[in-house]
Scaffold this active site. Structure first.
Site, PDB file in Angstrom:
ATOM      1  N   GLU A 188       1.769   3.617   3.088  1.00 22.74           N
ATOM      2  CA  GLU A 188       2.224   3.067   4.366  1.00 22.74           C
ATOM      3  C   GLU A 188       3.744   3.186   4.399  1.00 22.74           C
ATOM      4  OE1 GLU A 188       0.411  -0.795   4.688  1.00 22.74           O
ATOM      5  OE2 GLU A 188      -1.615   0.044   4.602  1.00 22.74           O
ATOM      6  N   GLU A 221       1.563  -5.573  10.747  1.00 19.68           N
ATOM      7  CA  GLU A 221       0.986  -4.232  10.892  1.00 19.68           C
ATOM      8  C   GLU A 221       1.733  -3.550  12.029  1.00 19.68           C
ATOM      9  OE1 GLU A 221      -1.164  -2.862   8.964  1.00 19.68           O
ATOM     10  OE2 GLU A 221      -1.982  -4.553   7.834  1.00 19.68           O
ATOM     11  N   HIS A 277       0.879  -1.176   0.000  1.00 21.02           N
ATOM     12  CA  HIS A 277       0.000   0.000   0.000  1.00 21.02           C
ATOM     13  C   HIS A 277       0.916   1.224   0.000  1.00 21.02           C
ATOM     14  CE1 HIS A 277      -2.997  -2.867   2.045  1.00 21.02           C
ATOM     15  NE2 HIS A 277      -3.315  -2.740   0.767  1.00 21.02           N
ATOM     16  N   HIS A 328       3.584  -3.473   6.885  1.00 24.27           N
ATOM     17  CA  HIS A 328       2.505  -2.506   6.655  1.00 24.27           C
ATOM     18  C   HIS A 328       2.372  -1.575   7.848  1.00 24.27           C
ATOM     19  CE1 HIS A 328       0.312  -4.509   3.174  1.00 24.27           C
ATOM     20  NE2 HIS A 328       1.167  -5.442   3.535  1.00 24.27           N
TER      21      HIS A 328
END
Length: 324
Positions: free
Chosen positions: A58, A211, A55, A148
């Site tokens: 990010e 994450e 993404h 991420h």
């Protein structure tokens, strides 16, 4: 190029030389925009893929990988594995966007072939090809960590998603996740089209989506907040053992998925909650025309709630903590 691989990637120009050797004897090879292979001079039986920027907005993990590459090139990080560094959605990174047409992390395992007109489809195909070539003749341990940051806050600031894997995951994986400052782990039970599921299912890699914090623009990340993550990655790349002080992550199993089937989809509990917000049995979580998702366990937590995704995509996951 190696001293600031991020800046070089964003310029989107081929290097003067596509390969070379660092002063420390590391052989490197440029494979395309945002794709770099680095190999130590001696034979290695550990093969690691580190990816970030699947993404494009990010940015903190992208900057972490930039610094790792610079330190390897300068001899400050004595690499003890074969390494493939991938800055995932490089075109979206350049545009400062999450993606241009479609979520790249839903286009792996060949799903990109269903969207031939998407700006992300060629990128998914290129990343698949790079990983396939890297693991083609790899003998020994295979890893893929896809880094991420999350759109919204989380009850657990750093957490990991493990793709569905028939063989399961041994204690070594959880030891390394703890060493990477991961406090919660989600076990997927179903197949998907994510980057880590591709590496796991197609190339038998131990793969995890990490994450690591909050989405921020380039240059606005406080990388000191990622010091433990950075230290864990450096231990892995130098073939050290996980830090003994690492805390064992709490483990959650995915028990439900919120699928957005139509424009009528709504999150009945609102859409501003943090990841891992808990709800008791009987709570109506989502409504889509005549369908409802109702909590069926004593407690379920919601992860990645996003009612704004395109129809047909996942709008959230429901998870239950595994008993200790």
């Amino acid at each position: 190029m190696l001293d600031d691989f991020l800046a070089f990637t964003l310029r989107n120009q081929p290097p003067v030389a596509p390969s070379g050797t660092t002063p420390g004897g590391m052989r490197w090879r440029w494979l395309g925009q945002g794709m770099l292979e680095i190999i130590p001079p001696r034979a290695i039986d550990t093969h690691i893929v580190l990816s970030a920027g699947v993404h494009g907005d990010e940015t903190a993990p992208i900057e972490i990988l930039r610094d790792l590459v610079a330190d390897i090139a300068a001899g400050r990080l004595p690499l003890a594995c074969r390494l493939l560094v991938l800055l995932g959605n490089a075109p979206a990174m350049s545009a400062g966007k999450r993606y241009l047409d479609d979520d790249l992390n839903r286009l792996f395992c060949g799903a990109h072939r269903n969207l031939p007109g998407s700006a992300e489809s060629p990128r998914a195909a290129a990343l698949e090809a790079a990983v396939a070539a890297f693991f083609a003749n790899a003998v020994g341990a295979r890893w893929h960590l896809d880094l991420h940051t999350a759109i919204r806050p989380s009850v657990f600031e750093r957490f990991a998603l493990l793709p569905q894997r028939e063989a399961g995951y041994g204690p070594e994986v959880f030891a390394w996740l703890g060493a990477l400052d991961i406090s919660a782990v989600l076990n997927h039970r179903e197949r998907s089209n994510t980057f880590t599921y591709f590496s796991s299912s197609e190339h038998n890699a131990l793969a995890a989506t990490l994450e690591l914090g909050k989405v921020m623009p380039f240059g606005q990340n406080d990388l000191t907040r990622f010091a433990a993550v950075d230290a864990g990655l450096r231990r892995m790349l130098t073939s050290e053992a996980p830090a003994q002080s690492a805390t064992q992550p709490r483990i959650f199993d995915v028990v439900g998925q919120l699928n957005k089937q139509s424009d009528a989809f709504v999150l009945a509990v609102g859409d501003t909650m943090a990841n891992f917000t808990a709800y008791p049995r009987g709570t109506v979580i989502a409504i889509d025309r005549d369908e409802r998702y109702v909590v069926s366990h004593d407690e379920e937590r919601i992860v990645f709630p996003n009612p704004k995704v395109k129809n047909g995509l996942r709008a959230g996951l429901m998870v239950v903590e595994r008993p200790v």
